[in-house]
Design an enzyme around this catalytic site. Structure first.
Site, PDB file in Angstrom:
ATOM      1  N   HIS A 252       0.978  -1.274   0.081  1.00 48.18           N
ATOM      2  CA  HIS A 252       0.027  -0.054  -0.056  1.00 48.18           C
ATOM      3  C   HIS A 252       1.052   1.372  -0.081  1.00 48.18           C
ATOM      4  CE1 HIS A 252      -3.945  -2.030   1.649  1.00 48.18           C
ATOM      5  NE2 HIS A 252      -3.246  -2.722   0.789  1.00 48.18           N
TER       6      HIS A 252
ATOM      7  N   GLU B  24       1.146   3.705   2.113  1.00 43.24           N
ATOM      8  CA  GLU B  24       1.624   4.215   3.151  1.00 43.24           C
ATOM      9  C   GLU B  24       2.730   3.558   3.594  1.00 43.24           C
ATOM     10  OE1 GLU B  24      -1.679   3.625   2.343  1.00 43.24           O
ATOM     11  OE2 GLU B  24      -3.081   4.634   3.728  1.00 43.24           O
TER      12      GLU B  24
ATOM     13  N   CYS C 179      -6.051   2.111   5.646  1.00 42.53           N
ATOM     14  CA  CYS C 179      -6.846   0.924   5.783  1.00 42.53           C
ATOM     15  C   CYS C 179      -6.367   0.305   7.295  1.00 42.53           C
ATOM     16  CB  CYS C 179      -6.721  -0.029   4.734  1.00 42.53           C
ATOM     17  SG  CYS C 179      -4.813  -0.609   4.725  1.00 42.53           S
TER      18      CYS C 179
ATOM     19  N   CYS D  93      -2.679  -0.321   7.300  1.00 41.08           N
ATOM     20  CA  CYS D  93      -1.740   0.694   7.427  1.00 41.08           C
ATOM     21  C   CYS D  93      -1.970   1.685   8.779  1.00 41.08           C
ATOM     22  CB  CYS D  93      -2.026   1.752   6.482  1.00 41.08           C
ATOM     23  SG  CYS D  93      -1.508   0.995   4.798  1.00 41.08           S
TER      24      CYS D  93
HETATM   25 ZN   LIG Z   1      -3.418   0.513   3.779  1.00 38.40          ZN
END
Ligand SMILES: [Zn+2]
Length: 191
Positions: free
Chosen positions: A82, A84, A116, A119
């Site tokens: 992801h 991040e 999310c 993260c």
């Molecule tokens: Zn994430």
């Protein structure tokens, strides 16, 4: 199929070039920093290198860019990739330390969408001191992304861990990228 003996997730060529081009730019306002994260999200979908999410980490003492990240889940065969997580990992490699909070320096993570569940979980261990978010997690869910099980009071949980939070910063611009991705029938890569 061979068994890997390590992991490497390189940035796409356009992203490496962007990082190098912006390293000496002073990002003196929160909006400027967020606009870079959103620009990364937009480039990622325009270049066909991943999902509609971008992130960037800044040193708040110098206002300089330290690392960038973008969603590379599909291309890298890695659910962890992801925006991040990529930005945090690369900032830690740049600093040669697993904890960005180890020194007096304060690091800000600007992300084009609220984190999310994964993260969110990574934030306290990363050592970042400020999290800026543009789109809401509801905006990502609205186009089909699974943000995972999060605490309703996730923002408070991060504040309690000494991480300041700004939300809805340039939200409309980030939502525009999400919607562009949906209009173009971008891959929704939930597990
Ligand atoms: Zn994430």
């Amino acid at each position: 199929m061979t068994s890997p003996t390590g992991i490497s997730i390189p940035l796409p060529a356009w992203a490496s070039a962007l990082l190098l081009a912006e390293l000496n730019t002073p990002f003196s306002s929160p909006e400027m920093r967020m606009q870079l994260a959103i620009r990364i999200a937009r480039f990622n979908i325009e270049q066909g290198t991943g999902g509609p999410f971008g992130a960037a980490i800044f040193d708040l003492q110098t206002n300089k860019l330290v690392a960038i990240g973008m969603n590379l889940v599909v291309a890298s065969h890695c659910s962890m990739a992801h925006a991040e997580m990529m930005a945090i990992s690369m900032a830690q490699q740049q600093q040669q330390h697993f904890d960005l909070g180890k020194s007096a320096q304060q690091y800000e993570l600007a992300t084009s969408c609220e984190p999310c569940a994964m993260c969110f979980g990574a934030m306290p261990w990363s050592g970042i001191r400020h999290l800026s978010c543009a789109a809401r997690d509801a905006d990502a869910r609205a186009i089909g992304f699974d943000e995972g099980p999060k605490f309703p009071d996730w923002q408070k949980k991060l504040t309690e861990r000494n991480i300041r939070i700004t939300t809805d910063l340039c939200r409309n611009d980030a939502v525009d990228v999400l919607q562009q991705y949906a209009i173009n029938h971008g891959t929704i890569y939930n597990g």
